[in-house]
Design an enzyme around this catalytic site. Structure first.
Site, mmCIF file in Angstrom:
data_model
loop_
_atom_site.group_PDB
_atom_site.id
_atom_site.type_symbol
_atom_site.label_atom_id
_atom_site.label_comp_id
_atom_site.label_asym_id
_atom_site.label_seq_id
_atom_site.Cartn_x
_atom_site.Cartn_y
_atom_site.Cartn_z
ATOM 1 N N LYS A 103 0.842 -1.199 0.000
ATOM 2 C CA LYS A 103 0.000 0.000 0.000
ATOM 3 C C LYS A 103 0.877 1.248 0.000
ATOM 4 C CE LYS A 103 -0.488 -0.289 4.996
ATOM 5 N NZ LYS A 103 -1.148 0.361 6.105
ATOM 6 N N MET A 129 14.208 23.903 1.851
ATOM 7 C CA MET A 129 13.272 23.224 0.951
ATOM 8 C C MET A 129 13.988 22.362 -0.088
ATOM 9 S SD MET A 129 10.259 24.740 -1.497
ATOM 10 C CE MET A 129 9.296 25.488 -0.215
ATOM 11 N N TYR A 148 18.933 28.548 8.129
ATOM 12 C CA TYR A 148 17.827 29.317 8.710
ATOM 13 C C TYR A 148 17.914 29.326 10.238
ATOM 14 C CZ TYR A 148 15.311 29.494 4.260
ATOM 15 O OH TYR A 148 14.943 29.737 2.974
ATOM 16 N N ARG A 204 -9.020 0.294 16.223
ATOM 17 C CA ARG A 204 -8.987 1.134 15.023
ATOM 18 C C ARG A 204 -10.096 0.645 14.110
ATOM 19 N NH1 ARG A 204 -3.385 1.413 11.633
ATOM 20 N NH2 ARG A 204 -4.137 -0.623 10.997
#
Ligand SMILES: Cc1ncc(COP(=O)(O)O)c(C=O)c1O
Length: 369
Positions: free
Chosen positions: A34, A307, A259, A135
């Site tokens: 999956k 990024m 950053y 679940r």
């Protein structure tokens, strides 16, 4: 071209699948593919596992939903496919029938939808029991009556009892034993074949192997256990996320990088800029010191991930140069391996999120097709 590529080693996938089979020799291994085979490409992985090169071909694949199953059928994959969450609406049953899918049933409405449908052949059903994950699935006290209903339904084919473990990865889990006791009692009452084991249970819980087991993440080479064992040490990484150094600079002791200036050079340092960032799926939560392999040697992330780029301290790697190989996880060209599980721990996450998080922007390249 941007050098970042996810290399997928299909021989390693086959090796890990064989390992899953050998862990549970009396049980059939349904390969869980999956989420696009955990980011590796479901069609390529399915074809590798159903191909003639594998002496024990995967007898079935498991996916989350009909869209994932249809992508496999459209690509010519013929092997049975189990829908782990069954149908999401009654109109999907015609696809289940037409494309010979197997369905799990976890809710009463799914049972009623199957009852109201006339398939061209009985549909194999995996009845999901909630043994403690809380679940999906029928409560254990409801499961026997649903099972008997299914046994009497001409619409339902071969039946299995299915459940999922919450703590199979833990070294010593009373909760696992509690779930197991519930399932063993039900299986004995109903004389039902079981499908229970995910990767950790495949590797460490022989009592949970049942008629079928459902290995997922171990197929891709990640160790799902809290404490590795001699089996998990045989896993081979399937995905290598590989890039290159695109820029290098020297900075003085005390200078910040990236950053927010999170990392400061403890000495005069050489900083490599690597083409990979959170815009590719590399986790922005990676801490300073997260390992990468530069020319096959360990180096440390220095500064916040951007990024499209990240920065690495290569002061102790004198041969680091523009164009040098950088492996973010997987296997370097010199054979050195950087475990995705180690990288995941540095990002306060699990290998599953890193693998499924590699974005479409990163080309996949397949070896061993
Ligand atoms: C129902 C079910 N079975 C099997 C698996 C495979 O688990 P793993 O990847 O831990 O082997 C999953 C994964 O999430 C699942 O949801």
């Amino acid at each position: 071209m941007r050098p970042l590529v996810a290399h997928i080693d299909l021989d390693a996938l086959r090796h890990n699948y064989r390992l899953a089979c050998s862990c549970a020799p009396q049980s059939q291994a349904v390969a869980v593919i999956k989420a696009d085979a955990y980011g590796h490409g479901a069609v390529a992985c399915a074809k590798a596992l159903e191909g003639d090169v594998l002496e024990k071909k995967a007898p079935a694949f498991a996916v989350a939903c009909i869209e994932e199953a249809m992508a496999l059928r459209d690509a010519g994959v013929q092997t049975p496919i189990v829908l782990l969450e069954g149908i999401f609406s009654a109109d999907e049953l015609s696809y289940v029938d037409k494309h010979r899918l197997w369905m799990s049933i976890h809710s009463r409405w799914q049972l009623e939808a199957l009852q109201a449908f006339t398939p061209s052949a009985p549909i194999p059903v995996w009845l999901k029991v909630d043994s403690g994950m809380h679940r999906l699935g029928f409560a254990p006290e409801q499961a026997a009556s649903v099972w008997r209903k299914l046994e009497a339904m001409p619409e339902a084919g071969a039946l299995h009892l299915m459940s999922h473990f919450a703590t199979a990865d833990a070294t010593d889990s009373a909760y696992f034993s509690q779930q197991m006791a519930i399932l063993e009692a039900l299986a004995a009452e109903l004389n039902a074949p079981l499908c229970l084991a995910n990767s950790p249970a495949t590797l460490a819980r022989p009592e949970a192997h049942g008629a079928w087991h459902r290995p997922g993440v171990m197929l891709y080479g990640s160790d799902p256990l809290e404490a590795p064992n001699k089996l998990t040490r045989q896993l081979q990484p399937v995905m290598t996320l590989r890039s290159e150094i695109i820029s290098l600079r020297e900075i003085e002791a005390g200078e910040p990088v990236g950053y927010g200036g999170r990392w400061h050079a403890p000495r005069r340092s050489r900083i490599a800029v690597v083409a990979a960032g959170y815009g590719d799926g590399y986790d922005r939560h990676a801490v300073d010191g997260t390992p990468v392999l530069v020319n096959g040697k360990r180096a440390a992330l220095a500064g916040k991930v951007s990024m499209d780029m990240l920065t690495v301290d290569v002061t102790d790697i004198p041969d680091a140069a523009i164009g040098s190989e950088v492996v973010l996880w997987g296997k370097a060209q010199n054979g050195e391996v950087l475990s995705i599980d180690e990288v995941a721990r540095c990002c306060d996450t699990i290998s599953y999120t890193l693998l499924t998080g590699v974005l479409p922007r990163v080309p996949r390249r397949y070896d061993g097709v």
